[in-house]
Design a protein around this motif. Structure first.
Motif, PDB file in Angstrom:
ATOM      1  N   LYS A 162       0.831  -1.178   0.059  1.00 47.51           N
ATOM      2  CA  LYS A 162       0.040  -0.184  -0.060  1.00 47.51           C
ATOM      3  C   LYS A 162       0.845   1.229  -0.093  1.00 47.51           C
ATOM      4  O   LYS A 162       1.701   1.416   0.933  1.00 47.51           O
ATOM      5  N   LYS A 163       0.620   2.120  -0.956  1.00 45.94           N
ATOM      6  CA  LYS A 163       1.483   3.312  -1.100  1.00 45.94           C
ATOM      7  C   LYS A 163       0.945   4.421  -0.284  1.00 45.94           C
ATOM      8  O   LYS A 163      -0.228   4.829  -0.359  1.00 45.94           O
ATOM      9  N   VAL A 164       1.556   4.870   0.690  1.00 49.32           N
ATOM     10  CA  VAL A 164       1.244   5.829   1.755  1.00 49.32           C
ATOM     11  C   VAL A 164       1.927   7.068   1.251  1.00 49.32           C
ATOM     12  O   VAL A 164       3.012   6.978   1.389  1.00 49.32           O
ATOM     13  N   PRO A 165       1.310   8.094   0.953  1.00 47.05           N
ATOM     14  CA  PRO A 165       1.928   9.479   0.861  1.00 47.05           C
ATOM     15  C   PRO A 165       2.447  10.188   1.865  1.00 47.05           C
ATOM     16  O   PRO A 165       1.903  10.272   2.900  1.00 47.05           O
ATOM     17  N   TYR A 166       3.872  10.615   1.736  1.00 51.38           N
ATOM     18  CA  TYR A 166       4.413  11.456   2.986  1.00 51.38           C
ATOM     19  C   TYR A 166       4.959  12.529   2.384  1.00 51.38           C
ATOM     20  O   TYR A 166       5.565  12.452   1.364  1.00 51.38           O
ATOM     21  N   PRO A 167       5.101  13.517   3.168  1.00 50.03           N
ATOM     22  CA  PRO A 167       5.687  14.819   2.655  1.00 50.03           C
ATOM     23  C   PRO A 167       7.241  14.771   2.593  1.00 50.03           C
ATOM     24  O   PRO A 167       7.757  14.042   3.765  1.00 50.03           O
ATOM     25  N   VAL A 168       7.913  15.324   1.620  1.00 51.73           N
ATOM     26  CA  VAL A 168       9.489  15.080   1.288  1.00 51.73           C
ATOM     27  C   VAL A 168       9.755  16.703   1.394  1.00 51.73           C
ATOM     28  O   VAL A 168       9.179  16.968   0.373  1.00 51.73           O
ATOM     29  N   GLU A 184      11.948  18.930  -0.425  1.00 55.64           N
ATOM     30  CA  GLU A 184      13.059  19.089  -1.521  1.00 55.64           C
ATOM     31  C   GLU A 184      13.786  20.544  -1.457  1.00 55.64           C
ATOM     32  O   GLU A 184      13.021  21.594  -1.267  1.00 55.64           O
TER      33      GLU A 184
END
Length: 406
Positions: free
Chosen positions: A133-139, A141
């Motif tokens: 399951k792909k869980v979006p998380y802030p990265v 940049e």
């Protein structure tokens, strides 16, 4: 006829029915007779056509026989000159040649079509099945932004230095605090408020109120009466009225549409190669089980739970005590101020002989004269300066004492 009509009327509706049926039969017979005559006429026409065609063929044959007959007669005549007249029968064969006419011929050409035949393929799936399951998380940049840096770069260096702040001489101030220290505590006191019984409740009840509106009598009524107004028109202009014009109507015509119908096509396969398909075969697997088998059993354990409850603290004889409320009061702050300090200055005195000062006090006039001299000497000192000072402080004080003695 009149008798027949009367008989029909007397016989009733059944006679009328029979007469109608007879009319129908007569009409049908007439139609059959006309049809037979038409058929006979058509047969006669066919026979005549066949006769005319045969006569035309005979004429063509005769023409050809005439050609050959003339040739044979000539030949026979010539031959008869030699040895007498001899007739020969010539057999003619007619050959009808067909002229080929080109016409379209549809030829069905079979084209090989590849057909995908699905077959089951077993894929090994592990159990339990892992699901990603792909869980979006802030990265974060980091974007490089060019910042212009001046060269040479100015560097500001802060050097601390002491700053003297004038502070008024601190001094201790003693504040009297009573011991023990009184604390005010608010104790609620029940106050009884008298409430009448029964309690009066105000309820607003709407009631109709007549409002008189003055209406003028007689009441004025405005009635609008239409009045014809003639507008003069100079030289009436002819206006063209549109006439009906032809309109093209699209009429839908049925068009045959070819419908593609699927049909099975056999695909020739040269030398089909056997494809090995793995077929899993179940087999028993021995799982080691320990003996004795450990069994986990959940045992409930009592847990103490702290429950708050009110605790009454007994107070023996509450003693009233005074509570002192701190009230702000002005405090005198000592501020330094300049004070004038008188310093003794030596005065130069001139010696005068035969005056009241030397006589040791004499009369009153002498004392006054001595005071005047002292004052005059002071004025001279203030105007002259310090350089002209000569004499002693003792003489001045002595003269002053002599003057003030009286």
């Amino acid at each position: 006829m009149k008798n027949d009509a009367s008989q029909l009327a007397a016989s009733g509706p059944s006679a009328a029915v029979y007469s109608f049926q007879g009319c129908v039969v007569l009409i049908s017979l007439l139609f059959l007779a006309s049809a037979t005559e038409e058929k006979k006429a058509e047969d006669v026409k066919k026979v005549e056509d066949t006769k005319t065609s045969e006569t035309q063929l005979d004429e063509k044959k005769q023409d050809k026989r005439g050609i050959y007959g003339s040739f044979g007669g000539d030949f026979g005549g010539s031959h008869g000159g030699y040895g007498g007249h001899h007739e020969e029968h010539v057999k003619t064969v007619t050959v009808v040649k067909k002229v080929p006419v080109p016409y379209p011929v549809e030829k069905v050409v079979h084209v090989p079509v590849e057909k995908h035949v699905p077959y089951p393929v077993k894929v090994h799936v592990p159990q339990p099945y892992p699901v990603e399951k792909k869980v979006p998380y802030p990265v974060k940049e980091y974007v490089k932004v060019p910042i212009p840096v001046p060269k040479p770069y100015p560097v500001v260096k802060h050097i601390p230095y002491p700053v003297k702040v004038p502070v008024d001489r601190p001094y201790p101030v003693k504040v009297h605090v009573p011991l023990p220290y009184p604390v005010e505590k608010k104790i609620p006191v029940p106050v009884k408020v008298p409430v009448p019984h029964p309690y009066p409740v105000e309820k607003k009840v709407p009631y109709p109120v007549e409002v008189k509106v003055e209406v003028p009598k007689p009441y004025p009524v405005i009635k609008h009466v239409p009045v014809e107004v003639k507008v003069p028109v100079d030289r009436p202009v002819p206006v063209p009225v549109p006439k009906p014009y032809p309109v093209h109507i699209e009429k839908k015509v049925p068009v045959p549409v070819e419908k593609l119908v699927p049909y099975p096509v056999k695909v020739p396969v040269d030398r089909p190669v056997p494809y090995p398909v793995e077929k899993p075969v179940p087999y028993p697997v021995k799982v080691p089980v320990p003996h004795p088998y450990p069994v986990e059993k959940k045992v409930p354990v009592p847990v103490e739970k702290l429950v708050p409850y009110p605790v009454k603290v007994p107070v023996d004889r509450p003693v009233p005590y005074e509570v002192v409320k701190h009230v702000p009061y002005p405090v005198e702050k000592k501020v330094p101020y300049p004070v004038e300090v008188k310093v003794a200055v030596p005065v130069h005195e001139e010696h005068y002989e035969g005056h009241g000062l030397e006589s040791g006090g004499g009369d009153h006039g002498g004392s006054l004269g001595g005071h005047e001299e002292y004052s005059g000497g002071h004025e001279e000192i203030s105007s002259g300066g310090h350089e002209q000072i000569s004499g002693s402080y003792e003489e001045v004080s002595g003269g002053h004492e002599g003057g003030s003695y009286h």
